[in-house]
Scaffold this active site. Structure first.
Site, PDB file in Angstrom:
ATOM      1  N   HIS A   1       0.826  -1.200   0.000  1.00  0.00           N
ATOM      2  CA  HIS A   1       0.000   0.000   0.000  1.00  0.00           C
ATOM      3  C   HIS A   1       0.867   1.260   0.000  1.00  0.00           C
ATOM      4  CE1 HIS A   1      -4.095   1.226   0.262  1.00  0.00           C
ATOM      5  NE2 HIS A   1      -3.677   2.276   0.971  1.00  0.00           N
ATOM      6  N   GLU A   2       1.926   1.234   0.842  1.00  0.00           N
ATOM      7  CA  GLU A   2       2.813   2.394   0.952  1.00  0.00           C
ATOM      8  C   GLU A   2       3.567   2.638  -0.351  1.00  0.00           C
ATOM      9  OE1 GLU A   2       2.964   4.578   3.387  1.00  0.00           O
ATOM     10  OE2 GLU A   2       1.396   3.454   4.434  1.00  0.00           O
TER      11      GLU A   2
ATOM     12  N   THR B   1       4.049 -12.099 -12.709  1.00  0.00           N
ATOM     13  CA  THR B   1       4.450 -11.671 -11.361  1.00  0.00           C
ATOM     14  C   THR B   1       4.736 -12.874 -10.461  1.00  0.00           C
ATOM     15  OG1 THR B   1       2.163 -11.695 -10.613  1.00  0.00           O
ATOM     16  CG2 THR B   1       2.994  -9.610 -11.472  1.00  0.00           C
TER      17      THR B   1
ATOM     18  N   LEU C   1       2.408 -14.559  -9.149  1.00  0.00           N
ATOM     19  CA  LEU C   1       1.328 -14.602  -8.145  1.00  0.00           C
ATOM     20  C   LEU C   1      -0.015 -15.027  -8.733  1.00  0.00           C
ATOM     21  CD1 LEU C   1       2.150 -11.276  -6.270  1.00  0.00           C
ATOM     22  CD2 LEU C   1       2.545 -13.584  -5.454  1.00  0.00           C
TER      23      LEU C   1
END
Ligand code: ADP
Length: 446
Positions: free
Chosen positions: A223-224, A397, A399
């Site tokens: 998020h950051e 990725t 993922l």
């Protein structure tokens, strides 16, 4: 063996025969001395006496057999002594082996009771046969009070009941019991006889706490990173779109930076998606999903991604399911994007959507490079790639399949993978019958 039996018979019968012969001789002697009547009377009296003695022993044997204890084996005379000695020996052997059996069972129970896992023995109807104290603690049951009762009537959590009655125990169930929400339990079932199973429970509260910390950390970092990356990306796009004079080398560098920033963005989006899917708090928002429509949207995206390098086909039955449209779209989209990325130009990709006996299934079939069998069980692990460089080159990725697996878990479904290296793969998403909208099921039955 046979000669031993003969010897035993002889030991039992011969003394009795000798005794009879002696009595016969005495009766004959008496007959000769005092007349035939006296000899006959003697013989009848002695035989009657013998009969009474034999009947006495028989009744003793009958009474003992009713309660065959070692300390009450009767004493006897002659053949009866031999018979009672043998009975004593055989009873003693039985008592010793019973004691050994009981000792072994007791030791086995004590060992199982000392295990840190909860162990339950249940029959085909899920009735509790036995459990250790740890299982009692985990499931809030009591062996004394609940033996013979159905486990699913005692532990009424819907997830637990659904798991225990599903008959599919490939993966353990991890759940928070309704009665103790701060407690996380893992439940595994081993079917070891056709009509019996062992249920193993494990307190994973601590491991789950650590896992939650890891998830929160990844979610927070992602998020950051998202905001600064958006800024960098924005400036790079502005620079590339501007009329500012740039030499070729600088322009190429800017393009590379833009490309890599795009990859990072993609990675962060996937990490955030995965954290959201894993989070217990984010409930599944359900709606009726028209799968035919959803598949046609995915095929449109796939056409753009393939850019004419593959033949794309879709074959969908008109069936709707209850689920989250965005999550299902993301799962199917990931599979189709993989199929395109791992299928060389000229290959074909086919999407199918059909009702099966126990639910419904989306299939993504490709004629690509395939996966060797030893890699298949690990493909859904985060960042597990068979060929790292190929995955990166094609914008992967690492993922995608982890996301697919979690979407399926949230829909009580599963991902099945079949593949032949060099020939192609089929990735199937199975959804349980309960998720198929009734109208579609009845159409199939009709
Ligand atoms: P990635 O972003 O690396 O594709 P995924 O989680 O989507 O990550 O897939 C994991 C790995 O599974 C891939 O790196 C690839 O090795 C393999 N894989 C996935 N789909 C296919 C496919 N259709 N054909 C061959 N290999 C595949």
């Amino acid at each position: 063996m046979a000669s031993e039996k003969l010897q035993l018979r002889a030991r039992l019968i011969v003394p009795a025969l000798i005794r009879l012969a002696i009595l016969g001789a005495i009766a004959l002697g008496l007959g000769l001395m005092f007349g035939a009547t006296a000899g006959l009377w003697f013989a009848v009296l002695v035989l009657a006496l013998l009969l009474v003695v034999y009947l006495g022993y028989l009744s003793l044997l009958g009474v003992w057999l009713d309660d065959p204890r070692l300390d009450t084996v009767p004493d006897g005379y002659g053949a009866w002594a031999e018979i009672f000695t043998r009975l004593y020996k055989s009873r003693r052997a039985t008592v010793v082996s019973e004691r050994k059996l009981l000792d072994n069972e007791e030791r086995f129970r004590r060992t199982i009771s000392a295990l840190p896992e909860g162990i339950l023995l249940v029959d085909a109807a899920l009735q509790i046969e036995w459990c250790n104290p740890e299982a009692e603690r985990h499931l809030g049951i009591s062996l004394k009070a609940d033996q013979g009762l159905r486990l699913t009537n005692l532990v009424r959590d819907p997830t637990f009941v659904a798991y225990m009655t599903s008959g599919r125990f490939v993966e353990p169930l991890v759940f928070r019991p309704l009665a103790r929400p701060a407690f996380v339990l893992s439940v595994a079932v081993i079917e070891f006889e056709p009509a019996r199973s062992i249920v193993i429970t494990h307190d994973v509260t601590q491991a789950e706490r650590v896992d939650a910390m890891r998830r929160d950390f990844v979610a927070n970092v992602s998020h950051e990173l998202r905001t600064p990356l958006t800024v960098v990306n924005g400036f790079l796009e502005t620079l590339l779109d501007s009329d500012m004079p740039l030499d070729d080398v600088r322009r190429r560098h800017l393009h590379l930076m833009h490309e890599q920033a795009g990859r990072m963005n993609h990675l962060i989006e996937d990490l955030l998606m995965l954290s959201r899917l894993e989070s217990q708090e984010s409930a599944l928002l359900e709606e009726d999903v028209d799968m035919g429509h959803l598949l046609s949207e995915v095929v449109d995206d796939a056409r753009a991604l393939s850019a004419g390098r593959h033949a794309l086909l879709a074959d969908a039955q008109p069936a709707r399911v209850r689920g989250n449209r965005e999550e299902l779209r993301s799962a199917i989209g990931n599979l189709v994007s993989n199929a395109i990325r791992y299928t060389p130009a000229g290959g074909s990709i086919r999407l199918t959507w059909r009702l099966v006996d126990d639910g419904a299934e989306v299939g993504v079939h490709d004629t690509g490079i395939g996966v060797a069998p030893e890699h298949i069980p690990r493909l859904t692990e985060r960042f597990y790639r068979v060929d790292k460089s190929r995955s990166r080159e094609t914008g992967g990725t690492g993922l995608g399949l982890a996301i697919v697996k979690h979407v399926m878990l949230r829909h009580q479904g599963r991902l099945d993978i079949e593949s032949v290296p060099g020939a192609g793969s089929t990735f199937s998403l199975w959804l349980p019958r309960a998720r198929v909208v009734a109208e579609a099921v009845s159409r199939k039955a009709a």
